[in-house]
Design a protein around this motif. Structure first.
Motif, PDB file in Angstrom:
ATOM      1  N   ILE A  45       0.872  -0.895  -0.213  1.00 27.78           N
ATOM      2  CA  ILE A  45       0.030   0.087  -0.413  1.00 27.78           C
ATOM      3  C   ILE A  45       0.795   0.822  -0.576  1.00 27.78           C
ATOM      4  N   MET A  46       2.374   1.471   0.675  1.00 31.61           N
ATOM      5  CA  MET A  46       3.101   2.331   0.823  1.00 31.61           C
ATOM      6  C   MET A  46       3.882   2.566  -0.191  1.00 31.61           C
ATOM      7  N   LEU A  47       4.020   1.737  -0.812  1.00 31.61           N
ATOM      8  CA  LEU A  47       4.973   1.904  -2.476  1.00 31.61           C
ATOM      9  C   LEU A  47       3.440   1.966  -3.550  1.00 31.61           C
ATOM     10  N   GLY A  48       2.638   1.813  -3.239  1.00 34.17           N
ATOM     11  CA  GLY A  48       1.566   2.120  -4.409  1.00 34.17           C
ATOM     12  C   GLY A  48       1.697   3.913  -4.265  1.00 34.17           C
ATOM     13  N   GLN A  90       4.146  15.617   6.661  1.00 42.13           N
ATOM     14  CA  GLN A  90       6.021  15.411   7.365  1.00 42.13           C
ATOM     15  C   GLN A  90       5.681  15.475   8.419  1.00 42.13           C
ATOM     16  N   ASP A  91       5.120  16.580   9.274  1.00 37.69           N
ATOM     17  CA  ASP A  91       5.579  16.649  10.532  1.00 37.69           C
ATOM     18  C   ASP A  91       4.307  16.394  11.918  1.00 37.69           C
ATOM     19  N   GLY A  92       3.484  16.208  11.152  1.00 37.41           N
ATOM     20  CA  GLY A  92       2.137  15.742  11.870  1.00 37.41           C
ATOM     21  C   GLY A  92       1.961  14.760  12.052  1.00 37.41           C
ATOM     22  N   LEU A  93       1.265  13.669  10.464  1.00 36.00           N
ATOM     23  CA  LEU A  93       1.094  12.670  10.383  1.00 36.00           C
ATOM     24  C   LEU A  93       2.297  11.804  10.977  1.00 36.00           C
ATOM     25  N   LEU A 307      -1.854   2.072   7.876  1.00 40.08           N
ATOM     26  CA  LEU A 307      -2.548   2.806   6.516  1.00 40.08           C
ATOM     27  C   LEU A 307      -3.038   4.055   5.886  1.00 40.08           C
ATOM     28  N   ILE A 308      -2.480   5.022   7.246  1.00 39.70           N
ATOM     29  CA  ILE A 308      -3.028   6.425   6.879  1.00 39.70           C
ATOM     30  C   ILE A 308      -2.013   7.298   6.640  1.00 39.70           C
ATOM     31  N   ALA A 309      -0.998   6.771   7.891  1.00 41.80           N
ATOM     32  CA  ALA A 309       0.093   8.833   7.652  1.00 41.80           C
ATOM     33  C   ALA A 309       0.675   7.689   6.989  1.00 41.80           C
ATOM     34  N   LEU A 310       1.807   6.644   6.672  1.00 41.29           N
ATOM     35  CA  LEU A 310       2.992   6.479   5.932  1.00 41.29           C
ATOM     36  C   LEU A 310       2.584   6.290   4.755  1.00 41.29           C
ATOM     37  N   PRO A 311       1.361   6.173   3.934  1.00 39.02           N
ATOM     38  CA  PRO A 311       0.617   6.365   2.684  1.00 39.02           C
ATOM     39  C   PRO A 311       0.314   7.381   2.424  1.00 39.02           C
ATOM     40  N   ILE A 312      -0.289   8.388   2.914  1.00 34.91           N
ATOM     41  CA  ILE A 312       0.201   9.985   3.152  1.00 34.91           C
ATOM     42  C   ILE A 312       1.093  10.369   2.867  1.00 34.91           C
ATOM     43  N   ALA A 317       5.796  13.058  -0.489  1.00 34.77           N
ATOM     44  CA  ALA A 317       7.687  12.872  -0.187  1.00 34.77           C
ATOM     45  C   ALA A 317       7.865  12.245  -1.626  1.00 34.77           C
ATOM     46  N   THR A 318       7.228  11.318  -2.768  1.00 28.86           N
ATOM     47  CA  THR A 318       7.654  11.351  -3.992  1.00 28.86           C
ATOM     48  C   THR A 318       7.374  12.335  -4.683  1.00 28.86           C
TER      49      THR A 318
END
Length: 438
Positions: A45-48, A90-93, A307-312, A317-318
Motif C-alpha cells: 500500500i505504501m509503495l503504491g 511530514q511533521d504531523g502524520l 494505512l493512513i500516516a505512511l501512505p499519505i 514525499a515522492t
C-alpha cells in the motif's frame, strides 16, 4: 364525528438489524487490523502511494492540482502555526509512525531482542556498519565528482552547488525501512530460518534508533530555549497519565500535543515527540494486567500508521517534479551517490561489521548461521523509503537537491528490493530443498 389522522411513528430498526450492523462494523475493524498487521499488504500500500505521488507530480494534467493541494496552508491561528499540507504530512502524520517506532523500541529494549545485549551484539554492531559505509560512499562519490568538475551541478536546472552544501546529504542513505524490508522477506523468503528474520528485525530496530539520534543531533537547530521546559512538562504529564489505573486520555493527548508543539518551537523535529512518548510508555504489565501497555497500544495505533500516516506521507514525499524525466537524471552525483550507497554501501557495511563482530570481537551468530548467510538479508536493508525521504527534506533546503535525493532514494530502494528478492528467493529455495532431503 371525524376520525383523527393516524400519526405515523418512526420505524425503529429491530434489535436483529442493529446487531447485524454492529457485527459488520466489528468485522470491518478486524479486516483493517489484519491488513495493517500484514507486512506484505501494508508495504505494498505504501509503495503504491509512493508511485502514485511520483506520477501525479510528473504528469502534465495532474501536476497543477497536486502542487496546489501540497501547498495548501492549514493554520491553527491561536498557536500561530501555519503549515502546508505537505508539511503536516511530514511533521504531523509522521509523528504517528514515530510513536509506533518508540513503542516498539521500548518493548524491544525491555522484553524483546535488545534486552539481551549479548544475543543482540552482532546485529547491533552490524547496524552501525550499515550506517557508516553508505555515508562514506555517498560523501566519496559527491566529493570525487565535485573535485573533478569544480562543483556539483543539479541536473534539474543546471545550478551549481558547493561540496559543503551537497555533502549535507550524507545521512540520507543510512536508513532502513523495516516495513518494506519485512515485506520483501515475507514475499520471497518463506523457508528461511527464523534466526535470519530475527537478525533483520534487531538490525532494523537499532537502525531506527540510530536514525532518530542522527535527526536529533544533526538536523535540529535549537532556538527559544525555554520551550525545553514545555517538552519536560509534556513528558512528565505523559509519563504520569499513561501509568494510571484508569488512563485519562484527555491528559495523554494534551501531553502529546505539548511535546510536539514544544519541539516544533524549539527547533527539534517534532516527529521525535512520538519516539519520546513511546519510550515513556510502560512495557511491563501494571495493576495485574495480562499484557503490557506499550505492546497493547502499539497494536491499536499501528493500523493508523500503516494505512493512513505512511501512505499519505509517501504520496507527498515522492511527489518530486522534474521538467523532464530522462536517463540524464542518473548523471546527478546526488542521485548516483544515494543509489550506490543504498544498493552497495548498506549491505557491504553490514557484512564487514558482522565479520568483525564474529571473527575479531568473538561474538556469535545463532547456531547454523555464517556471515555469508546474511548477504540476502543485508541487501534488503538497502530499502530506505520512510526515514530516508524525511532525511532528504531535512538535509537539503534547496528544492533541486532535495528532489534529486528523494529520486535516488526511490530508485535505490526499488533496486535493493529487486536484488534482495532474487537473493532471498534463491536462499529460501535452498533451505526448502534441505528440509525435503531431511
Amino acid at each position: 364525528m371525524t376520525s383523527q389522522p393516524r400519526k405515523h411513528r418512526p420505524v425503529r430498526p429491530s434489535s436483529a438489524s442493529r446487531r447485524s450492523k454492529k457485527s459488520a462494523f466489528l468485522h470491518a475493524i478486524k479486516v483493517i487490523k489484519r491488513i495493517a498487521a500484514s507486512d506484505r499488504i501494508s508495504g505494498m500500500i505504501m509503495l503504491g502511494a509512493a508511485l502514485i505521488g511520483f506520477m501525479c507530480a510528473n504528469l502534465s494534467f495532474t501536476y497543477p492540482a497536486f502542487e496546489s493541494l501540497r501547498e495548501t496552508v492549514i493554520a491553527i491561528p491561536f498557536l500561530h502555526l501555519h503549515l502546508t499540507v505537505d508539511q503536516w504530512a511530514q511533521d504531523g502524520l509522521l509523528t504517528i509512525f514515530f510513536l509506533v517506532v518508540g513503542l516498539d523500541l521500548k518493548r524491544e529494549l525491555t522484553t524483546g531482542s535488545l534486552s539481551n545485549m549479548k544475543a543482540a551484539a552482532v546485529p547491533m554492531i552490524s547496524a552501525v556498519g550499515g550506517m557508516i559505509a553508505p555515508a562514506l560512499i555517498f560523501v566519496g562519490i559527491v566529493c570525487a565528482w565535485g573535485l573533478a568538475s569544480g562543483g556539483v551541478e543539479s541536473v534539474a536546472n543546471g545550478q551549481t552547488f558547493s561540496l559543503a552544501q551537497v555533502s549535507q546529504g550524507w545521512a540520507i542513505p543510512t536508513a532502513t525501512d523495516i516495513a518494506f524490508s519485512l515485506t520483501v522477506l515475507s514475499l520471497f523468503a518463506r523457508a528461511i530460518p527464523g534466526a535470519l528474520r530475527a537478525f533483520l528485525m534487531t538490525l532494523a530496530t537499532v537502525d531506527d534508533l540510530l536514525g532518530i539520534i542522527i535527526i536529533a543531533v544533526f538536523f535540529s537547530e535549537l532556538h527559544h530555549g525555554w520551550w525545553a521546559f514545555g517538552i519536560l512538562a509534556g513528558a512528565a504529564l505523559w509519563s504520569w497519565s499513561i501509568r494510571r489505573r484508569h488512563v485519562p486520555w484527555i491528559l495523554v493527548v494534551a501531553a502529546g500535543m505539548m511535546m510536539w508543539f514544544s519541539m516544533h518551537e524549539l527547533g527539534i523535529h517534532p516527529t521525535l515527540s512520538g519516539v519520546l512518548a513511546g519510550l515513556l510508555t510502560p512495557s511491563r504489565p501494571l495493576y495485574a494486567e495480562h499484557d503490557a501497555r506499550a505492546g497493547r497500544y502499539l497494536h491499536k495505533i499501528e493500523p493508523f500508521s500503516a494505512l493512513i500516516a505512511l501512505p499519505i506521507f509517501a504520496f507527498f514525499a515522492t511527489g518530486v517534479h522534474f521538467d523532464e524525466l530522462s536517463l540524464g537524471l542518473f548523471a546527478s552525483p546526488v542521485v548516483l551517490g544515494v543509489l550506490i550507497a543504498l544498493v552497495i554501501g548498506k549491505p557491504v557495511g553490514i557484512l564487514i561489521f558482522s565479520w568483525i563482530s564474529t571473527h575479531v570481537l568473538r561474538f556469535t551468530l545463532p547456531a547454523g548461521l555464517k556471515v555469508r548467510d546474511l548477504i540476502p538479508v543485508s541487501t534488503a536493508c538497502g530499502i530506505g523509503f520512510t526515514v530516508a525521504f524525511l532525511m532528504s527534506s531535512l538535509a537539503y533546503s534547496q528544492p533541486e537537491l532535495s528532489n534529486e535525493a528523494r529520486f535516488g532514494v526511490l530508485i535505490g530502494s526499488l533496486v535493493s528490493a529487486a536484488v534482495a528478492s532474487a537473493l532471498l528467493k534463491r536462499q529460501s529455495d535452498g533451505y526448502a530443498r534441505k528440509a525435503d532431503e531431511c
